[in-house]
Design a protein around this motif. Structure first.
Motif: not given
Length: 377
Positions: A254-268
């Motif tokens: 039920n959860i996905t952990l993303l350790e590092w994410t670019s700001r562009e990916d965060i926006f998406n």
């Protein structure tokens, strides 16, 4: 007209780094010149101005945690740098940047602006630590400095808890540019199409443990509920506790952990989510929620500093008091199950952003603060 020269002192990580870069990339380089003093291990890319030119930067052993020897070295080196560059203003960002800025400004008789981005004493998990951190803030509230609060909540803390007089507390809301283009994900999408999301490193401040309690409650009502949690990699002191709790509560699916994410990916990820969730204990003025406003998303959040400056209950989301798991999960369910609520909250989020947190509209306010501080403080 001579340029106003600003020395920024900062431990440049997370939202503090985002804030400084947005300021540097937005103020007019014809009227302002900046230098940046920051830690050796924080910022990973160069600081640039509005024209894309690199800004002079100086790296010191500036870190989040207190170290008398290391912090004294930072003070000494900062004094040497500023004697050489002779700024008109020092702008300290975050707790450590503010302490260094105020002490150096007092020594060199340079006006200081301090943007706490959430006061350090709010991070204390017990009353003794909170009292000590608050005492430090009071002790260094010298006459030659002003608070430049990042939110109304932070402004009120400065006035009514730290004890600054009203004429020495200013406000400039954290602000961003409109998000006009959503890029494709640069990472593999491993989560379902229907999901809720949040950005927050596992820490006392972000209170991800409470978010997991909410997720369990949601799972009991909707078995396939899914949370995408971004930004769990850098400075995440509670990451092991959070991962253990995920296993214990049987939430792996039920959860996905993303350790590092670019700001562009965060926006998406935010744009394509059903809503944004925050369970923080306190904030300055969180960029992830400002981005959610700009992306027209409903928000469910704890009623704490920072969150309450961005979310109006039953206008663009829900504000929940007292870390109430049942109320948080109920609000999430009501929103994701109602297209009318989602549409109402989405439109109002975007309206709030355009009225209050668009840096293209707000940057003149900050430029005027810099000019007045340089001349009259």
């Amino acid at each position: 007209m001579n340029k106003v020269k600003i020395a920024h002192i900062v431990h440049s990580v997370g939202g503090v780094d985002v804030s400084l870069r947005l300021i540097l990339e937005s103020i007019d380089p014809c009227n302002f010149e900046s230098i940046v003093i920051h830690g050796t291990g924080d910022a990973k890319s160069a600081f640039i101005d509005k024209n894309g030119k690199s800004i002079s930067e100086f790296k010191l052993p500036l870190q989040r945690n207190i170290s008398i020897i290391r912090d004294c070295k930072c003070l000494i080196h900062t004094i040497k740098i500023l004697k050489r560059h002779r700024p008109d203003i020092i702008h300290g960002h975050s707790a450590k940047g503010g302490i260094i800025a105020k002490l150096v400004g007092y020594n060199l008789k340079i006006p200081v602006l301090h943007t706490p981005q959430a006061y350090s004493y709010l991070s204390a998990s017990n009353k003794l630590k909170k009292s000590v951190y608050l005492l430090i803030e009071k002790m260094i509230s010298f006459r030659g400095n002003k608070i430049l609060a990042s939110s109304n909540s932070e402004k009120n803390r400065a006035l009514f808890e730290v004890g600054y007089p009203e004429n020495r507390v200013l406000l400039f809301n954290n602000s961003i540019r409109p998000i006009v283009k959503i890029q494709s994900l640069s990472i593999n999408k491993t989560w379902p199409d229907e999901y809720i999301c949040s950005v927050g490193r596992p820490s006392y401040q972000k209170n991800i443990e409470l978010m997991l309690d909410v997720l369990v409650n949601l799972k009991n009502k909707k078995n396939n509920i899914h949370l995408v949690l971004m930004g769990v990699g850098f400075h995440s002191p509670n990451l092991r506790i959070v991962k253990n709790k995920i296993r214990r509560l049987n939430l792996e699916s039920n959860i996905t952990l993303l350790e590092w994410t670019s700001r562009e990916d965060i926006f998406n990820i935010i744009k394509n989510s059903q809503l944004y969730l925050s369970t923080a204990r306190y904030e300055g003025l969180p960029y992830s929620i400002i981005e959610s406003l700009a992306l027209a998303k409903p928000i469910v959040a704890t009623n704490v500093d920072g969150n309450r400056d961005l979310v109006i209950d039953n206008y663009n989301g829900r504000l929940i008091r007292n870390e109430n798991v049942s109320a948080l999960s109920k609000s999430v369910m009501e929103i994701i199950n109602s297209e009318d609520l989602k549409q109402k909250y989405s439109l109002n989020s975007l309206k709030l952003f355009n009225e209050n947190f668009n840096i293209l509209n707000n940057i003149n306010q900050l430029e005027n603060i810099y000019k007045k501080t340089a001349r009259y403080l």
